[in-house]
Write a protein that holds these residues in place. Structure first.
Motif, PDB file in Angstrom:
ATOM      1  N   TYR A  20      -9.611   2.995 -14.536  1.00  0.00           N
ATOM      2  CA  TYR A  20      -9.168   3.205 -13.165  1.00  0.00           C
ATOM      3  C   TYR A  20      -7.654   3.028 -13.020  1.00  0.00           C
ATOM      4  CZ  TYR A  20      -9.835   3.485  -8.123  1.00  0.00           C
ATOM      5  OH  TYR A  20      -9.802   3.882  -6.805  1.00  0.00           O
ATOM      6  N   GLY A  21      -6.988   2.815 -14.153  1.00  0.00           N
ATOM      7  CA  GLY A  21      -5.531   2.643 -14.142  1.00  0.00           C
ATOM      8  C   GLY A  21      -5.125   1.197 -13.927  1.00  0.00           C
ATOM      9  N   ASP A  22      -3.908   0.883 -14.331  1.00  0.00           N
ATOM     10  CA  ASP A  22      -3.354  -0.474 -14.175  1.00  0.00           C
ATOM     11  C   ASP A  22      -4.255  -1.560 -14.742  1.00  0.00           C
ATOM     12  OD1 ASP A  22      -1.012   0.454 -12.947  1.00  0.00           O
ATOM     13  OD2 ASP A  22      -1.972   0.444 -10.966  1.00  0.00           O
ATOM     14  N   GLY A  23      -4.918  -1.254 -15.849  1.00  0.00           N
ATOM     15  CA  GLY A  23      -5.757  -2.260 -16.504  1.00  0.00           C
ATOM     16  C   GLY A  23      -7.045  -2.570 -15.756  1.00  0.00           C
ATOM     17  N   SER A  24      -7.481  -1.686 -14.872  1.00  0.00           N
ATOM     18  CA  SER A  24      -8.725  -1.922 -14.139  1.00  0.00           C
ATOM     19  C   SER A  24      -9.770  -0.864 -14.514  1.00  0.00           C
ATOM     20  CB  SER A  24      -8.475  -1.935 -12.629  1.00  0.00           C
ATOM     21  OG  SER A  24      -7.982  -0.688 -12.203  1.00  0.00           O
ATOM     22  N   THR A  25     -11.011  -1.153 -14.152  1.00  0.00           N
ATOM     23  CA  THR A  25     -12.146  -0.319 -14.547  1.00  0.00           C
ATOM     24  C   THR A  25     -13.011   0.006 -13.342  1.00  0.00           C
ATOM     25  OG1 THR A  25     -12.183  -1.401 -16.708  1.00  0.00           O
ATOM     26  CG2 THR A  25     -14.182  -0.231 -16.056  1.00  0.00           C
ATOM     27  N   LEU A  26     -13.396   1.256 -13.241  1.00  0.00           N
ATOM     28  CA  LEU A  26     -14.361   1.672 -12.234  1.00  0.00           C
ATOM     29  C   LEU A  26     -15.751   1.570 -12.863  1.00  0.00           C
ATOM     30  CD1 LEU A  26     -14.849   2.965  -9.399  1.00  0.00           C
ATOM     31  CD2 LEU A  26     -14.836   5.174 -10.589  1.00  0.00           C
ATOM     32  N   VAL A  27     -16.618   0.800 -12.252  1.00  0.00           N
ATOM     33  CA  VAL A  27     -17.988   0.626 -12.725  1.00  0.00           C
ATOM     34  C   VAL A  27     -18.901   1.424 -11.789  1.00  0.00           C
ATOM     35  CG1 VAL A  27     -19.848  -1.013 -13.189  1.00  0.00           C
ATOM     36  CG2 VAL A  27     -17.457  -1.694 -13.559  1.00  0.00           C
ATOM     37  N   ASN A  28     -19.678   2.325 -12.369  1.00  0.00           N
ATOM     38  CA  ASN A  28     -20.628   3.121 -11.600  1.00  0.00           C
ATOM     39  C   ASN A  28     -22.020   2.782 -12.110  1.00  0.00           C
ATOM     40  OD1 ASN A  28     -22.454   5.217 -10.816  1.00  0.00           O
ATOM     41  ND2 ASN A  28     -20.709   6.515 -10.357  1.00  0.00           N
ATOM     42  N   TRP A  29     -22.848   2.247 -11.226  1.00  0.00           N
ATOM     43  CA  TRP A  29     -24.212   1.861 -11.574  1.00  0.00           C
ATOM     44  C   TRP A  29     -25.155   2.715 -10.731  1.00  0.00           C
ATOM     45  CZ3 TRP A  29     -25.455  -3.953 -12.426  1.00  0.00           C
ATOM     46  CH2 TRP A  29     -26.729  -4.088 -12.979  1.00  0.00           C
ATOM     47  N   SER A  30     -25.894   3.583 -11.383  1.00  0.00           N
ATOM     48  CA  SER A  30     -26.832   4.441 -10.664  1.00  0.00           C
ATOM     49  C   SER A  30     -28.260   4.093 -11.073  1.00  0.00           C
ATOM     50  CB  SER A  30     -26.528   5.913 -10.931  1.00  0.00           C
ATOM     51  OG  SER A  30     -26.605   6.202 -12.304  1.00  0.00           O
ATOM     52  N   PHE A  31     -29.186   4.406 -10.189  1.00  0.00           N
ATOM     53  CA  PHE A  31     -30.578   4.080 -10.453  1.00  0.00           C
ATOM     54  C   PHE A  31     -31.476   5.138  -9.845  1.00  0.00           C
ATOM     55  CE2 PHE A  31     -28.833   1.724  -6.920  1.00  0.00           C
ATOM     56  CZ  PHE A  31     -29.719   1.955  -5.872  1.00  0.00           C
ATOM     57  N   GLU A  32     -32.649   5.243 -10.442  1.00  0.00           N
ATOM     58  CA  GLU A  32     -33.644   6.223 -10.022  1.00  0.00           C
ATOM     59  C   GLU A  32     -35.001   5.547 -10.130  1.00  0.00           C
ATOM     60  OE1 GLU A  32     -34.939   9.861 -12.539  1.00  0.00           O
ATOM     61  OE2 GLU A  32     -33.239  10.510 -11.299  1.00  0.00           O
ATOM     62  N   ILE A  33     -35.754   5.541  -9.027  1.00  0.00           N
ATOM     63  CA  ILE A  33     -37.059   4.875  -9.030  1.00  0.00           C
ATOM     64  C   ILE A  33     -38.123   5.798  -8.445  1.00  0.00           C
ATOM     65  CG2 ILE A  33     -36.018   2.588  -8.818  1.00  0.00           C
ATOM     66  CD1 ILE A  33     -36.866   2.551  -5.897  1.00  0.00           C
ATOM     67  N   ASP A  34     -39.348   5.547  -8.850  1.00  0.00           N
ATOM     68  CA  ASP A  34     -40.471   6.244  -8.247  1.00  0.00           C
ATOM     69  C   ASP A  34     -40.701   5.639  -6.863  1.00  0.00           C
ATOM     70  OD1 ASP A  34     -41.136   7.926 -10.423  1.00  0.00           O
ATOM     71  OD2 ASP A  34     -42.124   6.240 -11.416  1.00  0.00           O
TER      72      ASP A  34
END
Length: 165
Positions: A115-129
Protein backbone atom coordinates in the motif's frame (compact mmCIF):
# COMPACT_ATOMS: atom_id res chain seq x y z
CA UNK A 1 -39.43 -24.30 -7.91
CA UNK A 2 -36.22 -24.18 -10.00
CA UNK A 3 -35.78 -20.54 -8.99
CA UNK A 4 -36.04 -21.53 -5.31
CA UNK A 5 -33.39 -24.24 -5.74
CA UNK A 6 -31.05 -21.81 -7.53
CA UNK A 7 -31.49 -19.24 -4.76
CA UNK A 8 -30.62 -21.85 -2.13
CA UNK A 9 -27.42 -22.73 -3.95
CA UNK A 10 -26.14 -19.16 -4.17
CA UNK A 11 -23.34 -18.34 -1.77
CA UNK A 12 -23.36 -15.40 0.59
CA UNK A 13 -20.25 -13.28 0.07
CA UNK A 14 -18.49 -10.53 1.95
CA UNK A 15 -15.12 -8.93 2.38
CA UNK A 16 -13.28 -6.51 4.62
CA UNK A 17 -10.12 -4.55 4.05
CA UNK A 18 -7.70 -2.79 6.34
CA UNK A 19 -4.33 -1.15 6.24
CA UNK A 20 -1.51 -2.44 8.42
CA UNK A 21 1.42 -0.14 9.08
CA UNK A 22 4.05 -2.76 8.28
CA UNK A 23 5.66 -4.07 5.07
CA UNK A 24 3.76 -6.85 3.32
CA UNK A 25 6.57 -9.37 3.97
CA UNK A 26 6.26 -8.89 7.75
CA UNK A 27 2.49 -9.11 7.54
CA UNK A 28 2.79 -12.31 5.48
CA UNK A 29 5.15 -13.84 8.04
CA UNK A 30 2.51 -13.19 10.68
CA UNK A 31 -0.66 -14.28 8.86
CA UNK A 32 0.63 -17.27 6.90
CA UNK A 33 1.86 -19.37 9.84
CA UNK A 34 -0.47 -21.38 12.05
CA UNK A 35 1.67 -20.83 15.14
CA UNK A 36 0.98 -17.10 14.88
CA UNK A 37 -2.79 -17.37 14.52
CA UNK A 38 -3.71 -16.68 18.14
CA UNK A 39 -1.42 -13.61 18.12
CA UNK A 40 -3.58 -11.75 15.60
CA UNK A 41 -6.94 -13.46 16.00
CA UNK A 42 -7.97 -12.36 19.49
CA UNK A 43 -10.82 -14.88 19.78
CA UNK A 44 -8.61 -17.89 18.94
CA UNK A 45 -7.24 -19.86 21.88
CA UNK A 46 -5.67 -22.77 20.07
CA UNK A 47 -4.70 -23.80 16.56
CA UNK A 48 -3.50 -27.35 16.07
CA UNK A 49 -2.07 -28.98 12.95
CA UNK A 50 -4.01 -32.15 12.11
CA UNK A 51 -2.46 -33.35 8.87
CA UNK A 52 -0.26 -32.33 5.99
CA UNK A 53 2.52 -29.78 5.91
CA UNK A 54 1.88 -26.15 6.70
CA UNK A 55 2.13 -23.93 3.63
CA UNK A 56 1.24 -26.81 1.29
CA UNK A 57 -2.31 -27.19 -0.08
CA UNK A 58 -4.07 -30.01 1.77
CA UNK A 59 -2.75 -28.91 5.17
CA UNK A 60 -5.50 -29.30 7.79
CA UNK A 61 -5.72 -27.44 11.10
CA UNK A 62 -8.20 -27.25 13.97
CA UNK A 63 -8.94 -23.77 15.28
CA UNK A 64 -10.78 -23.35 18.59
CA UNK A 65 -11.78 -20.48 20.82
CA UNK A 66 -14.64 -18.03 21.12
CA UNK A 67 -15.05 -17.04 17.46
CA UNK A 68 -18.78 -17.73 17.49
CA UNK A 69 -20.86 -17.67 20.69
CA UNK A 70 -22.28 -21.09 21.57
CA UNK A 71 -25.56 -21.49 23.47
CA UNK A 72 -23.98 -24.10 25.74
CA UNK A 73 -21.00 -21.86 26.58
CA UNK A 74 -18.57 -24.23 24.87
CA UNK A 75 -15.76 -23.07 22.64
CA UNK A 76 -16.37 -22.96 18.94
CA UNK A 77 -14.16 -25.09 16.72
CA UNK A 78 -13.44 -25.16 13.02
CA UNK A 79 -11.52 -27.74 11.02
CA UNK A 80 -10.11 -26.07 7.93
CA UNK A 81 -8.08 -27.18 4.93
CA UNK A 82 -5.62 -25.02 3.01
CA UNK A 83 -6.93 -24.99 -0.56
CA UNK A 84 -4.31 -22.76 -2.15
CA UNK A 85 -1.43 -20.53 -1.15
CA UNK A 86 0.75 -18.24 -3.22
CA UNK A 87 3.87 -16.96 -1.50
CA UNK A 88 4.63 -14.66 -4.45
CA UNK A 89 1.19 -12.99 -4.52
CA UNK A 90 0.89 -13.28 -0.73
CA UNK A 91 -2.51 -14.92 -0.67
CA UNK A 92 -4.21 -18.05 0.60
CA UNK A 93 -7.61 -19.70 0.82
CA UNK A 94 -8.89 -22.06 3.50
CA UNK A 95 -12.07 -24.13 3.29
CA UNK A 96 -13.98 -24.87 6.48
CA UNK A 97 -14.59 -28.62 6.38
CA UNK A 98 -16.33 -29.18 9.70
CA UNK A 99 -17.34 -27.07 12.68
CA UNK A 100 -19.81 -26.58 15.47
CA UNK A 101 -20.76 -23.14 14.12
CA UNK A 102 -22.70 -23.98 10.94
CA UNK A 103 -20.15 -22.68 8.44
CA UNK A 104 -19.11 -26.00 6.92
CA UNK A 105 -18.13 -25.61 3.26
CA UNK A 106 -17.39 -21.90 3.48
CA UNK A 107 -14.13 -20.41 2.24
CA UNK A 108 -11.95 -17.61 3.53
CA UNK A 109 -9.33 -15.92 1.38
CA UNK A 110 -6.70 -13.46 2.48
CA UNK A 111 -4.62 -11.34 0.10
CA UNK A 112 -1.92 -8.77 0.84
CA UNK A 113 -0.99 -5.83 -1.36
CA UNK A 114 1.74 -3.23 -0.95
CA UNK A 115 0.00 0.00 0.00
CA UNK A 116 3.09 2.22 -0.12
CA UNK A 117 5.17 3.84 2.62
CA UNK A 118 5.88 0.48 4.22
CA UNK A 119 2.20 -0.35 4.74
CA UNK A 120 0.04 -3.25 3.55
CA UNK A 121 -3.52 -3.50 2.35
CA UNK A 122 -5.13 -6.65 3.76
CA UNK A 123 -8.17 -7.96 1.89
CA UNK A 124 -10.09 -10.77 3.60
CA UNK A 125 -12.98 -12.20 1.61
CA UNK A 126 -15.34 -14.99 2.50
CA UNK A 127 -18.04 -17.08 0.90
CA UNK A 128 -20.57 -19.15 2.85
CA UNK A 129 -23.56 -21.30 2.12
CA UNK A 130 -26.85 -19.76 3.28
CA UNK A 131 -27.67 -20.70 6.88
CA UNK A 132 -31.26 -21.57 7.68
CA UNK A 133 -32.76 -19.29 10.30
CA UNK A 134 -30.03 -16.65 9.94
CA UNK A 135 -30.30 -13.52 7.86
CA UNK A 136 -27.64 -12.97 5.22
CA UNK A 137 -27.00 -9.40 6.39
CA UNK A 138 -26.50 -10.38 10.02
CA UNK A 139 -23.97 -13.16 9.32
CA UNK A 140 -22.09 -11.10 6.72
CA UNK A 141 -21.93 -8.17 9.17
CA UNK A 142 -20.77 -10.44 12.01
CA UNK A 143 -18.07 -12.12 9.91
CA UNK A 144 -16.98 -8.71 8.61
CA UNK A 145 -16.68 -7.42 12.18
CA UNK A 146 -14.82 -10.54 13.28
CA UNK A 147 -12.32 -10.45 10.41
CA UNK A 148 -11.84 -6.68 10.64
CA UNK A 149 -10.94 -7.05 14.33
CA UNK A 150 -8.29 -9.59 13.26
CA UNK A 151 -6.86 -7.27 10.61
CA UNK A 152 -6.69 -4.50 13.20
CA UNK A 153 -4.66 -6.76 15.51
CA UNK A 154 -1.96 -7.74 12.95
CA UNK A 155 0.19 -4.64 13.47
CA UNK A 156 0.13 -5.08 17.25
CA UNK A 157 1.08 -8.76 16.86
CA UNK A 158 4.03 -7.86 14.60
CA UNK A 159 5.23 -5.22 17.08
CA UNK A 160 4.98 -7.73 19.97
CA UNK A 161 7.03 -10.27 17.98
CA UNK A 162 9.73 -7.68 17.24
CA UNK A 163 9.95 -6.71 20.94
CA UNK A 164 10.51 -10.38 21.90
CA UNK A 165 13.57 -10.61 19.66
Amino acid sequence: MALEAAAKQQKWRGSVVGIVDAPKEKVWDMVSQTRNLKNWMPMVERCTALSGEEGIPGYVRLVSGFMFPQTDGERSWIKERLICIDNNWLSYTYKLEASNVGLDGSTNSLRLTDYGDGSTLVNWSFEIDPIEGVSEDSIIDYLGFLYKSCINKIEQAIDATIKKI
